[in-house]
Design a protein around this motif. Structure first.
Motif, PDB file in Angstrom:
ATOM      1  N   LEU A  54       0.846  -1.204   0.000  1.00 26.86           N
ATOM      2  CA  LEU A  54       0.000   0.000   0.000  1.00 26.86           C
ATOM      3  C   LEU A  54       0.878   1.249   0.000  1.00 26.86           C
ATOM      4  O   LEU A  54       0.509   2.277  -0.554  1.00 26.86           O
ATOM      5  CB  LEU A  54      -0.921   0.008   1.219  1.00 26.86           C
ATOM      6  CG  LEU A  54      -1.931  -1.137   1.274  1.00 26.86           C
ATOM      7  CD1 LEU A  54      -2.748  -1.088   2.550  1.00 26.86           C
ATOM      8  CD2 LEU A  54      -2.855  -1.085   0.065  1.00 26.86           C
ATOM      9  N   PRO A  74      -0.842  -4.707  -4.441  1.00 26.46           N
ATOM     10  CA  PRO A  74      -1.420  -5.471  -3.333  1.00 26.46           C
ATOM     11  C   PRO A  74      -2.101  -6.777  -3.760  1.00 26.46           C
ATOM     12  O   PRO A  74      -1.967  -7.788  -3.082  1.00 26.46           O
ATOM     13  CB  PRO A  74      -2.429  -4.500  -2.737  1.00 26.46           C
ATOM     14  CG  PRO A  74      -1.879  -3.158  -3.052  1.00 26.46           C
ATOM     15  CD  PRO A  74      -1.200  -3.292  -4.376  1.00 26.46           C
ATOM     16  N   TYR A  78      -1.335 -10.537  -2.366  1.00 30.71           N
ATOM     17  CA  TYR A  78      -2.378 -11.457  -1.892  1.00 30.71           C
ATOM     18  C   TYR A  78      -2.239 -12.801  -2.603  1.00 30.71           C
ATOM     19  O   TYR A  78      -2.331 -13.856  -1.992  1.00 30.71           O
ATOM     20  CB  TYR A  78      -3.752 -10.846  -2.159  1.00 30.71           C
ATOM     21  CG  TYR A  78      -4.919 -11.804  -2.070  1.00 30.71           C
ATOM     22  CD1 TYR A  78      -5.669 -11.905  -0.917  1.00 30.71           C
ATOM     23  CD2 TYR A  78      -5.280 -12.592  -3.170  1.00 30.71           C
ATOM     24  CE1 TYR A  78      -6.739 -12.770  -0.839  1.00 30.71           C
ATOM     25  CE2 TYR A  78      -6.353 -13.462  -3.102  1.00 30.71           C
ATOM     26  CZ  TYR A  78      -7.082 -13.544  -1.934  1.00 30.71           C
ATOM     27  OH  TYR A  78      -8.141 -14.406  -1.868  1.00 30.71           O
ATOM     28  N   VAL A  83      -1.637 -11.902   3.427  1.00 31.53           N
ATOM     29  CA  VAL A  83      -2.912 -11.206   3.589  1.00 31.53           C
ATOM     30  C   VAL A  83      -2.877 -10.417   4.889  1.00 31.53           C
ATOM     31  O   VAL A  83      -2.067 -10.692   5.779  1.00 31.53           O
ATOM     32  CB  VAL A  83      -4.091 -12.209   3.589  1.00 31.53           C
ATOM     33  CG1 VAL A  83      -5.426 -11.495   3.738  1.00 31.53           C
ATOM     34  CG2 VAL A  83      -4.095 -13.012   2.303  1.00 31.53           C
ATOM     35  N   PHE A  86      -6.946  -5.160   8.522  1.00 31.77           N
ATOM     36  CA  PHE A  86      -6.624  -3.766   8.826  1.00 31.77           C
ATOM     37  C   PHE A  86      -6.913  -3.433  10.290  1.00 31.77           C
ATOM     38  O   PHE A  86      -7.782  -4.032  10.931  1.00 31.77           O
ATOM     39  CB  PHE A  86      -7.429  -2.834   7.933  1.00 31.77           C
ATOM     40  CG  PHE A  86      -6.987  -2.843   6.505  1.00 31.77           C
ATOM     41  CD1 PHE A  86      -5.912  -2.073   6.091  1.00 31.77           C
ATOM     42  CD2 PHE A  86      -7.639  -3.623   5.566  1.00 31.77           C
ATOM     43  CE1 PHE A  86      -5.494  -2.080   4.775  1.00 31.77           C
ATOM     44  CE2 PHE A  86      -7.233  -3.640   4.245  1.00 31.77           C
ATOM     45  CZ  PHE A  86      -6.156  -2.861   3.848  1.00 31.77           C
ATOM     46  N   ARG A  90     -11.758  -2.254   7.372  1.00 32.90           N
ATOM     47  CA  ARG A  90     -12.167  -1.703   6.074  1.00 32.90           C
ATOM     48  C   ARG A  90     -13.080  -2.728   5.438  1.00 32.90           C
ATOM     49  O   ARG A  90     -12.717  -3.406   4.497  1.00 32.90           O
ATOM     50  CB  ARG A  90     -10.946  -1.444   5.198  1.00 32.90           C
ATOM     51  CG  ARG A  90      -9.995  -0.450   5.804  1.00 32.90           C
ATOM     52  CD  ARG A  90      -8.919  -0.074   4.834  1.00 32.90           C
ATOM     53  NE  ARG A  90      -9.434   0.804   3.802  1.00 32.90           N
ATOM     54  CZ  ARG A  90      -8.676   1.713   3.174  1.00 32.90           C
ATOM     55  NH1 ARG A  90      -7.415   1.839   3.473  1.00 32.90           N
ATOM     56  NH2 ARG A  90      -9.187   2.480   2.250  1.00 32.90           N
ATOM     57  N   LEU A  91     -14.278  -2.816   5.986  1.00 29.20           N
ATOM     58  CA  LEU A  91     -15.226  -3.791   5.477  1.00 29.20           C
ATOM     59  C   LEU A  91     -15.978  -3.198   4.303  1.00 29.20           C
ATOM     60  O   LEU A  91     -15.902  -2.003   4.038  1.00 29.20           O
ATOM     61  CB  LEU A  91     -16.210  -4.178   6.579  1.00 29.20           C
ATOM     62  CG  LEU A  91     -15.579  -4.728   7.851  1.00 29.20           C
ATOM     63  CD1 LEU A  91     -16.630  -4.908   8.919  1.00 29.20           C
ATOM     64  CD2 LEU A  91     -14.883  -6.045   7.569  1.00 29.20           C
ATOM     65  N   PHE A  92     -16.719  -4.074   3.626  1.00 31.59           N
ATOM     66  CA  PHE A  92     -17.606  -3.608   2.556  1.00 31.59           C
ATOM     67  C   PHE A  92     -18.971  -3.434   3.202  1.00 31.59           C
ATOM     68  O   PHE A  92     -19.752  -4.373   3.310  1.00 31.59           O
ATOM     69  CB  PHE A  92     -17.600  -4.620   1.420  1.00 31.59           C
ATOM     70  CG  PHE A  92     -16.203  -4.992   0.990  1.00 31.59           C
ATOM     71  CD1 PHE A  92     -15.319  -4.013   0.556  1.00 31.59           C
ATOM     72  CD2 PHE A  92     -15.758  -6.294   1.049  1.00 31.59           C
ATOM     73  CE1 PHE A  92     -14.025  -4.326   0.176  1.00 31.59           C
ATOM     74  CE2 PHE A  92     -14.468  -6.625   0.676  1.00 31.59           C
ATOM     75  CZ  PHE A  92     -13.602  -5.639   0.243  1.00 31.59           C
ATOM     76  N   ALA A 104     -13.204 -12.464   0.024  1.00 32.88           N
ATOM     77  CA  ALA A 104     -11.816 -12.773   0.355  1.00 32.88           C
ATOM     78  C   ALA A 104     -11.386 -14.157  -0.129  1.00 32.88           C
ATOM     79  O   ALA A 104     -10.200 -14.454  -0.146  1.00 32.88           O
ATOM     80  CB  ALA A 104     -11.623 -12.675   1.867  1.00 32.88           C
ATOM     81  N   ARG A 166     -12.303 -12.329   7.887  1.00 30.18           N
ATOM     82  CA  ARG A 166     -12.108 -12.178   6.448  1.00 30.18           C
ATOM     83  C   ARG A 166     -10.668 -12.495   6.062  1.00 30.18           C
ATOM     84  O   ARG A 166     -10.405 -13.117   5.039  1.00 30.18           O
ATOM     85  CB  ARG A 166     -12.486 -10.749   6.044  1.00 30.18           C
ATOM     86  CG  ARG A 166     -12.793 -10.560   4.612  1.00 30.18           C
ATOM     87  CD  ARG A 166     -13.306  -9.166   4.338  1.00 30.18           C
ATOM     88  NE  ARG A 166     -12.304  -8.147   4.671  1.00 30.18           N
ATOM     89  CZ  ARG A 166     -12.447  -6.847   4.400  1.00 30.18           C
ATOM     90  NH1 ARG A 166     -13.553  -6.413   3.831  1.00 30.18           N
ATOM     91  NH2 ARG A 166     -11.512  -6.001   4.714  1.00 30.18           N
ATOM     92  N   ALA A 170      -9.141 -15.879   3.613  1.00 27.46           N
ATOM     93  CA  ALA A 170      -8.259 -15.808   2.443  1.00 27.46           C
ATOM     94  C   ALA A 170      -7.206 -16.909   2.461  1.00 27.46           C
ATOM     95  O   ALA A 170      -6.383 -16.975   1.550  1.00 27.46           O
ATOM     96  CB  ALA A 170      -7.598 -14.436   2.373  1.00 27.46           C
TER      97      ALA A 170
END
Lengths: 254, 313
Positions: A54, A74, A78, A83, A86, A90-92, A104, A166, A170
Motif C-alpha cells: 500500500l 497489493p 495477496y 494477507v 486492517f 475496512r469492510l464492505f 476474500a 475475512r 483468504a
C-alpha cells in the motif's frame, strides 16, 4: 530451523520530514505467532502497509517466500499468500457479512467475467464449499447469527472480528493482524488468539501488532519491539518482559 | 399526432434509454465508477452505426461493431479511472464527452460535422408509421433483454460481489486479491458497449443524427434515471428510465396547455434538479433498494429466508 517466510531488509518510509519507519530489518519464520509491539506512532502500521504494497518504501526491500515483493501491487501480494487484516476495519459495509467473507475467498472461479456470464455451473459447487468454510470461521468469531446482516449494521467490536475472519477466509500463508484484540472483550480476545494458535498447526503464520501485551506475550513465539521507526529489541516474550529497553520505550525514559 | 403512435415512440425511447441506464448502473451502481461522460459512448455507437451502415454493412454488424468501438473508448476512459478519485473521474469523463462531441461537430469529414447525417433505418419505411414503430419496439426489446440478462447475471455472481467490493473500498478489495485495474476496465468496456448499442439503435430509429443530439444533458438524464430508480438494482435502472422518460414527455405535453411565465424548456431542467434533490433527501437509495448478490449456493445457505430472523436476533 524453519524457513524464512517474510524478510524485511533496511526498509525506510518517510512522510515529509518524519521517518515513520527507519531502516528496519526483520525476519518472520514459518509457523507460530510473531509479535510486533511498540508505543503509538512507532511505525508498526506503516511497516505493515509497506509490506502489503500500500506504501512504496523509500529504501529497502521486502521478500516473501523468497520473492521480492517491494514493487508488487497489493492483489499480487495477496496472490502469493500474504494477507492482512486492517487496524481500522475496512469492510464492505453495504454488503452482507457472508458476502464480505466470500470476497476474500481465494481462487473463486466466479470472479471471472466470462465464468459469471456463461459458465455459472462451474463455480456453484465451489461457492457452496466456500459458504461452508465462511460459516465455520464466522462461528469461531461468534458472528454466525449475523451472517446475512449488512456489515454496516455490526457493532465496532464485531466489525473488528469480521475483519479478522475475512483475513482467515483468504487462507493466507502469512496473515498480518493489526491489533486483532483491540476493542474486543477480553474473553473473546483470548479466544481469537487461541484460534490463531490452533490454525498455526495448519501451516499458517501470523504476524501480529497488539497493545494487549498480556495476551500477545502468552501466545507469541517471538516478539519484535519498535520505537520511533526503528527496531529496538527482539526476543522470546519472556526476554522482552525482562528487557529494560522495552520498558523505557513503553513507559518513557526515567 | 396520433396518441397510439406517440405512445409507441415513448416505448422505443424507454427501451433505448433503459439500455443506457442499465449500463450506467453497472458502472455507478455496482462498481461505483462515476461516469459523467455516458453520452460520449452513446455518441460513439450512433456515429459508428451511421458510418458503417453507409459502407453497406448489414445492420446487426453495424450494431455489434458500434458496440465494440464504444467498448474501446470505454477502455480508454478506464485508464484515468485507475488513478483518479471518483469526483475527478467525473470531471474527466464529462470533458471527454464534450471533447468528442466538439470534434465530431468541427470535422465535416466525420458524418457531416455540424450539419449531421442521415442514417438508413434498419426497417425500411413501408408506408405505415405504426409498423415501423412496432418493428423498432421488437428490436429494442430484444437488445434490452440481452443487456438486462447480462447485467443480472453479472450482479448475481461472485464477479458482482467483487465489483461491489471495489465500490465499497477499493484498497481493501485490492488487498483481498481483486485486481481493480482489470475489473474497472472490464466494467467500463462492457457498459460502454451497451451504451454504444443503444446509440446505434437510436441513430437508426431517428434516421438522422447531429452533434446537438448528444449534449451533456443526456448524461444527466441517464444519471437521474439511475439515482431515481435505485443504484445497484437492475430493475431500478429500468424503472428509472421509464419514469424519467414519461416525466419528460409528460411535461413536454403539459407545457402546451399551460401559460407559464418562464421558458418551459428551462423549467423542465429545474424540475429535474428539484426531483434529484428530493430523491437524495428523502430516498437516497432510490425507489428500489440495492439488490444484494444472489446465487444458488447462497439461497441454499438460507439467504432470503432467514434475513427477518437475523434482524430480530
Amino acid at each position: 530451523m524453519e524457513e524464512v517466510l517474510l524478510k524485511i531488509r533496511e526498509v525506510s518510509k518517510h512522510f515529509g520530514g518524519v521517518y515513520a519507519v527507519n531502516g528496519v530489518s526483520l525476519d518472520v519464520r514459518q509457523g507460530g505467532i510473531w509479535g510486533l509491539v511498540g508505543p503509538n506512532g512507532s511505525g508498526k502500521t506503516t511497516l505493515f502497509n509497506t509490506i502489503l504494497g500500500l506504501y512504496r518504501p523509500d529504501r529497502g526491500d521486502v521478500y516473501f517466500n523468497g520473492d521480492c515483493i517491494t514493487n508488487l501491487a497489493p492483489h499480487q501480494i495477496y496472490g502469493l499468500g500474504l494477507v492482512n487484516a486492517f487496524q481500522l476495519p475496512r469492510l464492505f459495509y453495504q454488503m452482507t457479512v457472508l458476502d464480505n467473507m466470500l470476497v476474500a475467498a481465494r481462487g473463486h472461479q466466479g470472479d471471472r467475467l466470462l465464468n459469471s456470464l456463461f459458465f455459472r455451473k462451474r463455480w456453484q459447487e465451489q461457492e457452496k464449499e466456500l459458504i461452508e468454510q465462511s460459516m465455520n470461521i464466522l462461528e469461531l468469531v461468534e458472528l454466525d447469527r449475523q451472517v446475512f446482516s449488512l456489515a454496516g449494521e455490526l457493532s465496532g467490536g464485531q466489525r473488528k472480528l469480521l475483519e479478522v475472519a475475512r483475513g482467515l477466509m483468504a487462507k493466507p500463508k502469512l496473515l498480518l493482524l493489526d491489533e486483532p484484540a483491540a476493542g474486543i472483550n477480553p474473553v473473546l480476545g483470548e479466544k481469537i488468539f487461541m484460534t490463531l494458535k490452533n490454525l498455526c498447526c495448519n501451516g499458517t503464520t501470523f504476524f501480529v501488532v497488539e497493545h494487549r501485551l498480556e495476551i500477545l506475550f502468552e501466545f507469541a513465539s517471538w516478539v519484535y519491539v519498535m520505537d520511533k521507526g526503528s527496531l529496538i529489541a527482539q526476543g522470546y516474550p519472556q526476554e522482552i518482559i525482562d528487557n529494560p529497553t522495552f520498558y523505557e520505550a513503553y513507559l518513557g525514559e526515567g | 399526432m396520433n396518441p397510439l403512435l406517440y405512445a409507441l415512440d415513448v416505448l422505443v425511447f424507454i427501451g433505448i434509454f433503459g439500455i443506457v441506464s442499465l449500463s450506467l448502473n453497472l458502472e455507478y451502481g455496482f462498481a461505483g465508477l462515476a461516469n459523467f461522460g455516458k453520452v460520449a459512448f452513446f455518441l460513439t455507437g450512433a456515429y459508428s452505426y451511421a458510418a458503417l451502415s453507409q459502407i453497406g454493412l448489414p445492420f446487426y454488424l453495424c450494431l455489434i461493431c458500434g458496440a465494440m468501438i464504444s467498448a474501446i473508448f470505454g477502455w480508454l476512459i478506464s485508464l484515468p479511472a485507475l488513478r483518479l478519485r471518483a469526483d475527478y473521474l467525473a470531471i474527466v469523463a464529462l470533458a471527454f464527452g464534450e471533447i468528442l462531441r466538439l470534434i465530431v461537430k468541427a470535422e465535416r469529414g466525420i458524418a457531416g460535422g455540424v450539419w449531421g447525417i442521415t442514417v438508413a433505418p434498419i426497417f425500411p419505411y413501408t408506408g405505415s408509421e405504426l409498423i415501423y414503430r412496432l418493428e423498432n419496439i421488437g428490436l429494442v426489446s430484444i437488445c434490452l433483454f440481452i443487456c438486462f440478462l447480462i447485467a443480472q447475471l453479472l450482479s448475481n455472481s461472485p464477479y458482482g460481489r467483487a465489483i461491489r467490493a471495489i465500490r465499497e473500498d477499493e484498497i481493501a478489495a485490492e488487498a483481498l486479491g481483486k485486481d481493480r485495474a482489470k475489473y474497472k476496465a472490464q466494467i467500463f468496456m462492457l457498459a460502454s458497449a451497451m451504451a454504444g448499442l443503444a446509440g446505434g439503435l437510436y441513430a437508426q430509429y431517428l434516421q438522422f443524427i447531429d452533434p446537438y443530439m448528444f449534449m451533456p444533458m443526456i448524461t444527466f438524464t441517464v444519471w437521474i434515471m439511475v439515482i431515481l430508480g435505485g443504484p445497484a438494482n437492475n430493475w431500478g435502472a429500468l424503472l428509472g428510465a421509464a419514469l424519467v422518460e414519461l416525466f419528460e414527455r409528460g411535461t413536454n405535453i403539459a407545457k402546451d396547455y399551460l401559460a407559464l411565465p418562464v421558458d418551459p424548456g428551462n423549467l423542465q431542467y429545474i424540475m429535474f434538479g428539484v426531483l434529484i434533490i428530493f430523491v437524495l433527501l428523502y430516498r437516497p437509495q432510490g425507489i428500489l433498494k440495492e439488490s444484494h448478490v444472489k446465487t444458488k449456493a447462497l439461497e441454499l445457505a438460507g439467504y432470503g429466508r432467514s434475513t427477518a430472523e437475523d434482524k430480530r436476533g
